[in-house]
Design a protein around this motif. Structure first.
Motif, PDB file in Angstrom:
ATOM      1  N   VAL A  39      15.192  -7.033 173.048  1.00 52.96           N
ATOM      2  CA  VAL A  39      16.183  -7.749 172.243  1.00 52.96           C
ATOM      3  C   VAL A  39      15.610  -8.079 170.868  1.00 52.96           C
ATOM      4  CG1 VAL A  39      17.644  -9.801 172.074  1.00 52.96           C
ATOM      5  CG2 VAL A  39      17.236  -8.740 174.309  1.00 52.96           C
ATOM      6  N   LYS A  40      16.287  -7.600 169.827  1.00 57.77           N
ATOM      7  CA  LYS A  40      15.891  -7.920 168.448  1.00 57.77           C
ATOM      8  C   LYS A  40      16.783  -9.056 167.953  1.00 57.77           C
ATOM      9  CE  LYS A  40      14.601  -5.912 164.014  1.00 57.77           C
ATOM     10  NZ  LYS A  40      13.289  -6.600 164.070  1.00 57.77           N
ATOM     11  N   PRO A  41      16.241 -10.271 167.812  1.00 56.62           N
ATOM     12  CA  PRO A  41      17.055 -11.459 167.523  1.00 56.62           C
ATOM     13  C   PRO A  41      17.281 -11.681 166.025  1.00 56.62           C
ATOM     14  CG  PRO A  41      14.815 -12.136 167.952  1.00 56.62           C
ATOM     15  CD  PRO A  41      14.831 -10.627 168.061  1.00 56.62           C
ATOM     16  N   GLU A  42      18.276 -10.997 165.463  1.00 55.88           N
ATOM     17  CA  GLU A  42      18.607 -11.226 164.057  1.00 55.88           C
ATOM     18  C   GLU A  42      19.258 -12.595 163.845  1.00 55.88           C
ATOM     19  OE1 GLU A  42      18.308  -9.347 160.866  1.00 55.88           O
ATOM     20  OE2 GLU A  42      16.584  -8.976 162.155  1.00 55.88           O
ATOM     21  N   CYS A  43      19.514 -13.312 164.945  1.00 55.47           N
ATOM     22  CA  CYS A  43      19.938 -14.706 164.835  1.00 55.47           C
ATOM     23  C   CYS A  43      18.842 -15.566 164.211  1.00 55.47           C
ATOM     24  CB  CYS A  43      20.308 -15.253 166.217  1.00 55.47           C
ATOM     25  SG  CYS A  43      19.008 -15.039 167.462  1.00 55.47           S
ATOM     26  N   LEU A  44      17.609 -15.061 164.213  1.00 58.05           N
ATOM     27  CA  LEU A  44      16.484 -15.794 163.615  1.00 58.05           C
ATOM     28  C   LEU A  44      16.290 -15.452 162.141  1.00 58.05           C
ATOM     29  CD1 LEU A  44      13.857 -15.438 166.505  1.00 58.05           C
ATOM     30  CD2 LEU A  44      15.502 -17.291 166.106  1.00 58.05           C
ATOM     31  N   GLN A  45      17.129 -14.549 161.622  1.00 57.40           N
ATOM     32  CA  GLN A  45      17.055 -14.178 160.205  1.00 57.40           C
ATOM     33  C   GLN A  45      17.527 -15.345 159.335  1.00 57.40           C
ATOM     34  OE1 GLN A  45      15.647 -12.622 157.580  1.00 57.40           O
ATOM     35  NE2 GLN A  45      15.832 -10.846 158.980  1.00 57.40           N
ATOM     36  N   ALA A 174      16.140   5.702 173.948  1.00 52.30           N
ATOM     37  CA  ALA A 174      16.931   4.538 174.379  1.00 52.30           C
ATOM     38  C   ALA A 174      18.214   4.457 173.586  1.00 52.30           C
ATOM     39  CB  ALA A 174      16.134   3.235 174.197  1.00 52.30           C
ATOM     40  N   ASP A 175      19.214   3.809 174.169  1.00 56.27           N
ATOM     41  CA  ASP A 175      20.405   3.423 173.431  1.00 56.27           C
ATOM     42  C   ASP A 175      20.098   2.129 172.685  1.00 56.27           C
ATOM     43  OD1 ASP A 175      21.984   5.538 174.205  1.00 56.27           O
ATOM     44  OD2 ASP A 175      23.073   4.424 175.752  1.00 56.27           O
ATOM     45  N   VAL A 176      20.548   2.047 171.453  1.00 52.55           N
ATOM     46  CA  VAL A 176      20.403   0.839 170.639  1.00 52.55           C
ATOM     47  C   VAL A 176      21.798   0.242 170.481  1.00 52.55           C
ATOM     48  CG1 VAL A 176      19.693  -0.110 168.411  1.00 52.55           C
ATOM     49  CG2 VAL A 176      18.421   1.803 169.421  1.00 52.55           C
ATOM     50  N   LEU A 177      22.037  -0.900 171.107  1.00 55.56           N
ATOM     51  CA  LEU A 177      23.360  -1.521 171.133  1.00 55.56           C
ATOM     52  C   LEU A 177      23.488  -2.495 169.963  1.00 55.56           C
ATOM     53  CD1 LEU A 177      23.729  -2.236 174.964  1.00 55.56           C
ATOM     54  CD2 LEU A 177      23.919  -0.081 173.710  1.00 55.56           C
ATOM     55  N   GLY A 199      15.009   9.690 168.720  1.00 56.58           N
ATOM     56  CA  GLY A 199      15.261   9.535 170.150  1.00 56.58           C
ATOM     57  C   GLY A 199      16.038   8.269 170.491  1.00 56.58           C
ATOM     58  N   LEU A 200      16.263   7.428 169.501  1.00 57.62           N
ATOM     59  CA  LEU A 200      17.024   6.186 169.705  1.00 57.62           C
ATOM     60  C   LEU A 200      18.444   6.398 169.213  1.00 57.62           C
ATOM     61  CD1 LEU A 200      14.379   3.550 168.509  1.00 57.62           C
ATOM     62  CD2 LEU A 200      14.694   4.535 170.800  1.00 57.62           C
ATOM     63  N   ARG A 201      19.430   6.193 170.106  1.00 59.82           N
ATOM     64  CA  ARG A 201      20.835   6.448 169.782  1.00 59.82           C
ATOM     65  C   ARG A 201      21.586   5.136 169.587  1.00 59.82           C
ATOM     66  NH1 ARG A 201      25.202   9.129 173.950  1.00 59.82           N
ATOM     67  NH2 ARG A 201      24.442   7.374 175.203  1.00 59.82           N
ATOM     68  N   THR A 202      22.209   4.974 168.444  1.00 56.96           N
ATOM     69  CA  THR A 202      22.963   3.758 168.129  1.00 56.96           C
ATOM     70  C   THR A 202      24.333   3.788 168.794  1.00 56.96           C
ATOM     71  OG1 THR A 202      21.863   3.733 165.972  1.00 56.96           O
ATOM     72  CG2 THR A 202      23.763   2.287 166.246  1.00 56.96           C
ATOM     73  N   ASP A 300      15.823   4.447 180.836  1.00 58.87           N
ATOM     74  CA  ASP A 300      15.033   3.398 181.467  1.00 58.87           C
ATOM     75  C   ASP A 300      14.898   2.151 180.608  1.00 58.87           C
ATOM     76  OD1 ASP A 300      14.555   5.097 183.647  1.00 58.87           O
ATOM     77  OD2 ASP A 300      12.816   5.995 182.646  1.00 58.87           O
ATOM     78  N   ALA A 301      15.349   2.248 179.366  1.00 60.48           N
ATOM     79  CA  ALA A 301      15.251   1.107 178.450  1.00 60.48           C
ATOM     80  C   ALA A 301      16.489   1.052 177.568  1.00 60.48           C
ATOM     81  CB  ALA A 301      13.995   1.215 177.589  1.00 60.48           C
ATOM     82  N   VAL A 302      16.817  -0.137 177.112  1.00 56.97           N
ATOM     83  CA  VAL A 302      17.907  -0.325 176.162  1.00 56.97           C
ATOM     84  C   VAL A 302      17.455  -1.345 175.120  1.00 56.97           C
ATOM     85  CG1 VAL A 302      19.029  -2.162 177.521  1.00 56.97           C
ATOM     86  CG2 VAL A 302      20.381  -0.812 175.910  1.00 56.97           C
ATOM     87  N   ILE A 303      17.827  -1.098 173.866  1.00 54.64           N
ATOM     88  CA  ILE A 303      17.492  -2.012 172.774  1.00 54.64           C
ATOM     89  C   ILE A 303      18.761  -2.721 172.324  1.00 54.64           C
ATOM     90  CG2 ILE A 303      16.597  -2.169 170.410  1.00 54.64           C
ATOM     91  CD1 ILE A 303      14.951   0.371 171.035  1.00 54.64           C
ATOM     92  N   VAL A 304      18.678  -4.025 172.216  1.00 56.38           N
ATOM     93  CA  VAL A 304      19.832  -4.870 171.901  1.00 56.38           C
ATOM     94  C   VAL A 304      19.605  -5.572 170.570  1.00 56.38           C
ATOM     95  CG1 VAL A 304      21.073  -6.955 172.589  1.00 56.38           C
ATOM     96  CG2 VAL A 304      20.456  -5.249 174.319  1.00 56.38           C
ATOM     97  N   VAL A 305      20.518  -5.392 169.615  1.00 58.52           N
ATOM     98  CA  VAL A 305      20.450  -6.126 168.351  1.00 58.52           C
ATOM     99  C   VAL A 305      21.348  -7.351 168.481  1.00 58.52           C
ATOM    100  CG1 VAL A 305      20.750  -6.048 165.857  1.00 58.52           C
ATOM    101  CG2 VAL A 305      20.018  -3.987 167.095  1.00 58.52           C
ATOM    102  N   ALA A 306      20.735  -8.517 168.667  1.00 56.73           N
ATOM    103  CA  ALA A 306      21.472  -9.779 168.765  1.00 56.73           C
ATOM    104  C   ALA A 306      21.721 -10.253 167.334  1.00 56.73           C
ATOM    105  CB  ALA A 306      20.675 -10.801 169.556  1.00 56.73           C
ATOM    106  N   SER A 307      22.914  -9.986 166.816  1.00 59.21           N
ATOM    107  CA  SER A 307      23.111  -9.957 165.369  1.00 59.21           C
ATOM    108  C   SER A 307      23.304 -11.302 164.687  1.00 59.21           C
ATOM    109  CB  SER A 307      24.306  -9.056 165.027  1.00 59.21           C
ATOM    110  OG  SER A 307      25.476  -9.503 165.683  1.00 59.21           O
TER     111      SER A 307
END
Length: 324
Positions: A39-45, A174-177, A199-202, A300-307
């Motif tokens: 989880v990439k927390p852009e809420c902390l930006q 991984a999928d990047v959500l 290799g990362l798909r948005t 096996d992995a997913v990346i989440v952008v918590a915007s």
């Protein structure tokens, strides 16, 4: 059109002015999702969302003469705060056109950050018409929330960080959500990943009933929403994908995902419990997709952008009830 080179140039202008947000993990979320969740927390930006990236990118790319005349933007709240803060840090004025039903926290914050707020009725008035009229009348530069090349470039710096961080964590496929409204963040990330982490798909994530991007991707033509309000995920409610963002998303993104209001609220609660971060409903759509649409995600992995994390206390309190 925005290019990878523009994103890389924006990253140079943003250096020292934005936070490089971390990549968070939780074994509890991994278990719920059935795969590794990053989880990439852009809420902390700065200003509580990724929007500060695009605002700084656009304002810093203006000429000195353009900056001194001031800027104008229209937004339901997060772009508003980003532009107001970036403008204040540049020592220039900003006018922000906001819907009268935007969360009170976002309106108050925009004013506190130095923006002159002009309210409108989003059911009967056009923010685009109001914004362009005020820009012409006062000589201001209009900074659109997503259909603006330098805004897309700024949002794309999120993707540059994801590429580096995912590689460091051993994730190459991984999928990047991405929580998606008009598509500025989604298209910017997709362009950055195309160049630095193919290799990362948005994949865009939207609330049910406002899934214009998902439908547009499925048909290959821009589709609109019949409603422009009436969902708790206010940060990502737009009439349709942008004219600049859609071609990028159509070329690079995987199928869209949709979630319910309850799932967004539940994801907010789980983000607080397991990651110790605050998300607003629209900023939690990606995490909700990872947790509650896991059968529609591969790998096996997913990346989440918590915007974004600009949640009204009342809304956040309701979300926490999902833990009881």
């Amino acid at each position: 059109m925005t290019t990878l080179q523009m994103i890389e140039a924006a990253a140079g202008r943003l250096q020292g002015h934005i936070r490089e947000t971390p990549m968070l993990t939780s074994p509890f979320l991994d278990e719920l999702a059935g795969r590794r969740v990053l989880v990439k927390p852009e809420c902390l930006q700065h200003t509580g969302s990724f929007k500060f990236r695009g605002a700084w990118s656009a304002i810093s790319a203006l000429s000195d003469a353009e900056r001194q005349r001031g800027v104008i933007a229209y937004s339901s709240g997060n772009h508003a705060q980003g532009v107001a803060h970036a403008a204040a840090l540049h020592g220039i004025s900003s006018v922000i056109v906001m819907p009268s039903d935007a969360p009170r926290l976002k309106i108050d914050n925009t004013r506190a950050l130095g923006g002159e707020v002009v309210l409108y009725d989003r059911s009967n008035e056009s923010r685009e018409e109001i914004g362009e009229a005020l820009a012409t009348e006062r000589g201001l530069t209009l900074i659109r929330p997503y259909d603006e090349p330098q805004v897309i470039a700024g949002q794309g710096t999120t993707g540059l960080e994801i590429a580096r961080q995912a590689a460091a964590m051993g994730v190459e496929q991984a999928d990047v959500l991405v929580c998606c409204g008009g598509g500025g963040l989604t298209s910017g990330i997709a362009l950055a990943l195309e160049g630095h982490a193919p290799g990362l798909r948005t994949r865009p994530c939207e609330p049910e009933g406002f899934d214009d991007v998902k439908r547009s991707l499925a048909t290959g033509q821009i589709q609109g929403n019949t409603a422009t309000a009436g969902n708790i995920c206010d940060a990502i409610l737009t009439p349709q994908p942008g004219k600049l963002t859609f071609p990028i998303m159509h070329r690079l993104c995987g199928p869209g995902l949709t979630i319910t209001e309850k799932e967004a609220m539940h994801a907010m609660a789980l983000a607080f419990l397991r990651l110790k971060i605050v998300l607003e409903p629209g900023g939690a759509a990606s995490l909700a997709s990872a947790l509650f649409r896991k059968d529609e995600i591969e790998g096996d992995a997913v990346i989440v952008v918590a915007s974004g994390g600009n949640a009204d206390p009342e809304v956040f309190g309701k979300a926490l009830k999902f833990l009881t």
